[in-house]
Design a protein around this motif. Structure first.
Motif, mmCIF file in Angstrom:
data_model
loop_
_atom_site.group_PDB
_atom_site.id
_atom_site.type_symbol
_atom_site.label_atom_id
_atom_site.label_comp_id
_atom_site.label_asym_id
_atom_site.label_seq_id
_atom_site.Cartn_x
_atom_site.Cartn_y
_atom_site.Cartn_z
ATOM 1 N N CYS A 519 39.461 -3.231 18.275
ATOM 2 C CA CYS A 519 38.169 -3.971 18.172
ATOM 3 C C CYS A 519 37.819 -4.110 19.547
ATOM 4 N N LYS A 520 38.772 -4.576 20.542
ATOM 5 C CA LYS A 520 38.365 -4.777 22.192
ATOM 6 C C LYS A 520 37.997 -3.526 22.664
ATOM 7 N N GLU A 521 38.653 -2.435 22.165
ATOM 8 C CA GLU A 521 38.534 -1.140 23.022
ATOM 9 C C GLU A 521 37.316 -0.515 22.448
ATOM 10 N N LYS A 522 36.518 -1.026 21.587
ATOM 11 C CA LYS A 522 35.318 -0.465 20.604
ATOM 12 C C LYS A 522 35.567 0.861 20.139
ATOM 13 N N THR A 523 36.632 1.008 19.611
ATOM 14 C CA THR A 523 36.863 2.355 18.814
ATOM 15 C C THR A 523 36.623 2.352 17.458
ATOM 16 N N ALA A 524 36.225 1.132 16.839
ATOM 17 C CA ALA A 524 36.060 0.924 15.589
ATOM 18 C C ALA A 524 35.025 0.067 15.227
ATOM 19 N N CYS A 525 34.412 -0.080 13.892
ATOM 20 C CA CYS A 525 33.493 -0.866 13.546
ATOM 21 C C CYS A 525 32.173 -1.113 14.347
ATOM 22 N N GLN A 526 31.620 0.119 14.692
ATOM 23 C CA GLN A 526 30.588 0.153 15.773
ATOM 24 C C GLN A 526 29.104 -0.120 15.218
ATOM 25 N N CYS A 527 28.877 -0.350 14.011
ATOM 26 C CA CYS A 527 27.667 -0.435 13.626
ATOM 27 C C CYS A 527 26.963 -1.781 13.685
ATOM 28 N N CYS A 530 28.441 -4.872 11.525
ATOM 29 C CA CYS A 530 29.833 -4.676 11.450
ATOM 30 C C CYS A 530 30.532 -5.938 12.306
ATOM 31 N N LYS A 531 31.530 -6.358 11.721
ATOM 32 C CA LYS A 531 32.581 -7.424 12.418
ATOM 33 C C LYS A 531 33.801 -6.683 12.141
ATOM 34 N N CYS A 532 34.478 -6.898 13.396
ATOM 35 C CA CYS A 532 35.947 -6.224 13.371
ATOM 36 C C CYS A 532 37.080 -7.048 13.515
ATOM 37 N N LYS A 533 38.080 -6.963 13.024
ATOM 38 C CA LYS A 533 39.469 -7.613 13.089
ATOM 39 C C LYS A 533 40.657 -6.793 13.291
ATOM 40 N N SER A 538 46.701 -1.246 12.949
ATOM 41 C CA SER A 538 45.440 -1.046 12.613
ATOM 42 C C SER A 538 44.117 -1.649 12.920
ATOM 43 N N TYR A 539 43.112 -1.811 11.900
ATOM 44 C CA TYR A 539 42.073 -2.844 11.962
ATOM 45 C C TYR A 539 41.382 -2.994 10.540
ATOM 46 N N GLU A 540 40.527 -3.922 10.536
ATOM 47 C CA GLU A 540 39.859 -4.233 9.325
ATOM 48 C C GLU A 540 38.358 -4.521 9.639
ATOM 49 N N CYS A 541 37.683 -3.864 9.022
ATOM 50 C CA CYS A 541 35.887 -4.080 9.439
ATOM 51 C C CYS A 541 35.449 -4.772 8.194
ATOM 52 N N LEU A 547 26.418 -7.555 2.638
ATOM 53 C CA LEU A 547 26.444 -6.007 2.988
ATOM 54 C C LEU A 547 27.940 -5.617 2.753
ATOM 55 N N LEU A 548 28.009 -4.413 2.036
ATOM 56 C CA LEU A 548 29.089 -3.685 2.036
ATOM 57 C C LEU A 548 29.479 -2.607 2.916
ATOM 58 N N TYR A 549 30.694 -2.567 3.475
ATOM 59 C CA TYR A 549 31.181 -1.675 4.643
ATOM 60 C C TYR A 549 31.950 -0.549 4.060
ATOM 61 N N LEU A 550 31.094 0.633 4.589
ATOM 62 C CA LEU A 550 31.629 1.939 3.884
ATOM 63 C C LEU A 550 32.537 2.579 5.342
ATOM 64 N N LYS A 551 33.685 2.759 5.099
ATOM 65 C CA LYS A 551 34.467 2.983 6.249
ATOM 66 C C LYS A 551 34.506 4.376 6.807
ATOM 67 N N GLU A 552 34.084 5.434 5.754
ATOM 68 C CA GLU A 552 33.832 6.841 6.035
ATOM 69 C C GLU A 552 32.941 6.975 6.838
ATOM 70 N N HIS A 553 31.643 6.312 6.816
ATOM 71 C CA HIS A 553 30.587 6.567 7.627
ATOM 72 C C HIS A 553 30.145 5.246 8.602
ATOM 73 N N ASP A 554 31.141 4.328 8.607
ATOM 74 C CA ASP A 554 31.003 3.215 9.747
ATOM 75 C C ASP A 554 29.556 2.697 9.611
ATOM 76 N N THR A 555 29.223 2.158 8.362
ATOM 77 C CA THR A 555 28.089 1.309 8.008
ATOM 78 C C THR A 555 28.017 0.461 7.002
ATOM 79 N N CYS A 556 27.046 -0.454 7.122
ATOM 80 C CA CYS A 556 26.881 -1.270 6.161
ATOM 81 C C CYS A 556 25.779 -0.932 5.191
#
Length: 625
Positions: A519-527, A530-533, A538-541, A547-556
């Motif tokens: 989350c801090k290094e901005k490598t996940a949950c970039q939409c 999106c909210k990153c934990k 690992s991490y959770e988005c 809204l519903l998060y689709l991990k494969e497409h990194d979108t809501c």
């Protein structure tokens, strides 16, 4: 002179035991290899002296020196000994001496004081090798107890050849080898100790008792863990039939002259008698028998040491009452011991002592037991100082190579060659696994078995885990950790020696792997929604609002849209399947109808003409026309 008298009496009683006097005494030998000069290069036999410390299981190389002024080594060595002989790091020096003029032990003592690492005593006449023994009438045991260099006896011809080479100023190098002196066939050593309960025979008896007390610890460790099988034995003699009724035989023997021992003090008018010694010998043998049957043969060492301390002849307590107290304190059944001993006054054979007399007679390569005390290891008689360290070293040489227990590799008796450059063997520095194995006879390079995983290879340059893979052994020396029921490891099971932090971690893979904050290094949950934990490894988005998060497409996506879209897709699938079914059924029905119509028309055409149809031929067997 008490030791000399005892030796004489033992010899006389032993001759009584063998009417034909065809006794078989075996000379125990080691290998002597001359490596220089060239014309003498060969392997010769030499006899091990019954004093000092033979290097059982090992070898010793050195240069040979022959004194011009002290050829028989009966005096102190002086000017003709090189000054380098005593310097640390110098080549070991072996003194070659002549037989005669003084005790063998005294020659060895003078050589040891001059800095020799071993002594070679050359015979002064052509004959077979003999065993150099302790002096019979020298009660000065102070120097004997401190005599530690190995001593060997060589033939007259070899001695002459070595002296001739030294006279010609040639370098004489000799290798003494004891590696095959004692057999080492398997992973267990069987050894016997021929002893005696007498404690009034002077320094020899004191030495024997001290050895038993000092060796008790190692002996019990080896026996408890099943590394050895130990059996104590007791030498007895029988009185010739024509002397059975004599006063001396009656005082020295039990069971009507069948089992005898010399008078402890060599004074028939006072003190204890030989039969007292025989009775206690029998009690100790029966104690071992009863303890062995109960599965605790090692308790014999406790009994013998306690008896020597609490029930000595010197304190006038060498008797049954004191012995029973010791037996009781060790929890062994006194009644069974008494039953085993029987009645010493009866004119009958005693099964235990009869077996002891039969065991005295040598079988195979062992030879008769004629010396008290005698240690027999893997059916070969031990020669040398009766000392804890020396005897343990000899017993350890009786194990099959690489199977020696840890006690044989202790610093007290062995140097670990694996500590120096890993012995030149293969090593996985990451997992700290080595192919170097220290043995009693030196190191060997052998791929190890670690936690049930066998490593295969040459042991020198290469070893690898044979399935299961190396990560099952100490995790391959890599980092691993568990948190929140999650397990992560930096070990890679591809038989490589590297460690690599798993995805979600960074580090060297050996000492540490740190969690990456995606989350801090901005490598996940970039939409945008999106909210990153961050989690460990690992991490959770998640998405804002409904809204519903689709991990494969990194979108809501909207849950409503997703739901309606989902139901629309489902209905489309259902309708598609239904349409396909109807079409299939229609096609199937049309084809079946056409097929049945054609079959019926063909059958009817055989019996009557049909409109617009010609005759339909009918086919059968070859007999049809």
């Amino acid at each position: 002179m008490r030791g000399d008298k005892l030796g004489f009496v033992i010899c006389v009683w032993f001759l009584f035991m063998y009417e034909s006097c065809l006794c078989k005494f075996v000379v125990e030998k080691n290998s002597l290899k001359v490596t220089s000069p060239e014309n003498l290069r060969n392997t010769y036999e030499s006899a091990i002296g019954n004093f000092g410390v033979p290097q059982y299981g090992g070898t010793l190389s050195g240069s040979v020196i022959y004194s011009k002024t002290n050829q028989n080594a009966c005096g102190n060595f002086t000017d003709d000994i090189p000054s380098t002989a005593k310097k640390p790091g110098s080549r070991p020096v072996f003194f070659l001496t002549d037989r005669g003029d003084c005790y063998f032990t005294y020659k060895a003592w003078n050589a040891q004081n001059a800095g020799a690492s071993a002594i070679l005593v050359a015979d002064d006449r052509p004959e077979h090798l003999i065993t150099m023994d302790l002096p019979k009438d020298d009660e000065n045991f102070d120097y004997l107890q401190n005599l530690t260099i190995p001593s060997v006896f060589v033939t007259n011809s070899l001695g002459v050849s070595l002296k001739k080479a030294l006279e010609n100023n040639e370098l004489v190098l000799v290798n003494l080898d004891w590696t095959e002196t004692l057999p080492h066939p398997d992973e267990r050593v069987e050894y016997e100790f021929w002893t005696n309960s007498n404690d009034e025979c002077g320094p020899k008896c004191d030495t024997q008792i001290d050895f038993i007390k000092n060796f008790k610890g190692p002996a019990q460790i080896l026996e408890r863990k099943g590394y050895t099988r130990f059996t104590p034995h007791y030498i007895t003699w029988f009185c010739p039939e024509e002397f059975v009724s004599s006063t001396k035989c009656e005082s020295q023997c039990i069971n009507h002259g069948r089992y005898c021992a010399p008078d402890p003090e060599q004074d028939f008018s006072q003190g204890y008698e030989g039969k007292d010694v025989v009775v206690e010998n029998l009690r100790q043998a029966c104690f071992y028998k009863v303890a062995n049957e109960s599965g605790k043969p090692w308790v014999w060492w406790d009994y013998v040491t306690d008896f020597a301390t609490r029930c000595s002849m010197k304190d006038h307590k060498f008797k049954k009452d004191c012995a029973d107290e010791v037996v009781k304190s060790l929890g062994v059944d006194i009644k069974k011991i008494d039953e085993c001993m029987g009645d010493p006054k009866e004119d009958v054979e005693n099964a235990v002592l009869k077996a002891e007399q039969q065991a005295q007679i040598g079988k195979g390569v062992r030879g008769d037991v004629t010396i008290l005390p005698t240690l027999v290891i893997n059916n070969r008689q031990y020669r040398g100082k009766l000392d804890k360290k020396a005897v343990l070293k000899a017993i350890c040489s009786g194990f099959k190579e690489t199977t020696e227990p840890d006690i044989c590799l202790s610093d007290e008796i062995e140097t670990n060659e694996c500590l120096d450059n890993n012995g030149g063997c293969w090593m996985d520095t990451v997992a700290n696994i080595t192919a170097c194995k220290d043995t009693f006879r030196g190191k060997v390079c052998e791929c190890p078995i670690v936690q049930g995983v066998k490593f295969v290879g040459d042991g020198y340059k290469h070893c690898e885990a044979s399935p299961p893979p190396r990560c099952q052994v100490n995790n391959g020396g890599c980092w691993k950790s568990t948190k929140d029921s999650r397990n992560y490891s930096a070990c890679i099971d591809d038989h490589t020696e590297g460690c690599e932090c798993p995805p979600g971690f960074k580090g060297d893979g050996i000492n540490s792997c740190e969690d990456i904050n995606e989350c801090k290094e901005k490598t996940a949950c970039q939409c945008s929604n999106c909210k990153c934990k961050n989690t460990w490894g690992s991490y959770e988005c998640s998405c804002k609002g409904n809204l519903l998060y689709l991990k494969e497409h990194d979108t809501c996506l909207s849950k409503d849209v997703a739901t309606s879209g989902g139901w629309g897709f489902a209905w489309a699938v259902v309708l598609g399947v239904a349409a396909f079914g109807v079409a299939g059924y229609t096609f199937y029905k049309y084809r079946m109808r056409r097929y049945m119509d054609s079959e019926i028309r063909a059958i009817m055409a055989q019996y009557m003409p049909l409109d617009n149809e010609g005759e339909v031929p009918v086919y059968g067997s070859h007999g049809d026309i």
